[in-house]
Design an enzyme around this catalytic site. Sequence first.
Site, PDB file in Angstrom:
ATOM      1  N   SER A 143       0.866  -1.177   0.000  1.00 19.36           N
ATOM      2  CA  SER A 143       0.000   0.000   0.000  1.00 19.36           C
ATOM      3  C   SER A 143       0.894   1.215   0.000  1.00 19.36           C
ATOM      4  CB  SER A 143      -0.885   0.033   1.264  1.00 19.36           C
ATOM      5  OG  SER A 143      -1.535   1.295   1.397  1.00 19.36           O
ATOM      6  N   TYR A 156      -2.742  -0.499  10.380  1.00 24.62           N
ATOM      7  CA  TYR A 156      -2.502  -0.591   8.942  1.00 24.62           C
ATOM      8  C   TYR A 156      -1.203   0.115   8.578  1.00 24.62           C
ATOM      9  CZ  TYR A 156      -3.863  -0.871   3.984  1.00 24.62           C
ATOM     10  OH  TYR A 156      -3.916  -1.156   2.641  1.00 24.62           O
TER      11      TYR A 156
END
Length: 270
Positions: A143, A156
């Site tokens: 990501s 995250y």
Amino acid sequence: MDIRNKTVIVTGGGTGIGRALVMAFAKAGARAVAVADIDEAGAAQVAAEAAKIAPECQLFAQRVDVADAEAVQALVDIATRRFGQVDVFCSNAGIILRKGLDASAEEWQRIWDINVMAHIHAAKAALPQMLERGDGYFINTVSAAGLLSQIGSAPYAVTKHAAIGFAEWLSITYGDRGIKVSCICPQGVQTKMLFGESGERKGFLQAGSVTPEHVADKTLEGVVNESFLILPHPEVLEYYRRKGQDYDRWLRGMRRLHDQVSKEFGNIAV
């Protein structure tokens, strides 16, 4: 790497980016693709869809919890028996947890197991045969949060940074022995993770979001070039450069963005 005639494993292949990657690899001429997902029915459906568009490609579906090292090893063993070898392991499965310091230790462990340890399990399972041949490819879906950060989700942000760190180590350690490594680092992608199961979640990353198919197309381009960073949002590279050039200025800017997002979408909007 030329994906034609290669054997590929895709985890998290039952939906979203994983599904798009399966379709892209099959259409690009992969000899075989193993579609792995914790949702076995979803994986089977994707495998069937890919078989229709690329009938020459061998496909099979396998239920796998990527947090389970033995299950990942079994996946590699099954794919090797069926296809002869694994050329490309696309470690794509991942989750998000929209929490900060309120996340429990158990929640931290779960996201760590899926977003970080799954990449490690994949490498431990597939690397020996790749080293023996002197050729192999790991494609890890990470990501942009791994290069930058993630407003609204401490777990995250942390796990995606760790995933980048492991991929760097893998490339440094084995790159001169024929092992290629790429990290897919998009911002918003139009999946259930971004929009929610019902499609009603609102967040600041949706405005510039791209389709999973766009991510898959950019991934194939990156694999041909054997690029470490695959950036479906090219502006991420400029953000990353700014971070490195002046960390304190970048942090001030991120704090302003955090405040703006919190006012418009709430504290957990991503």
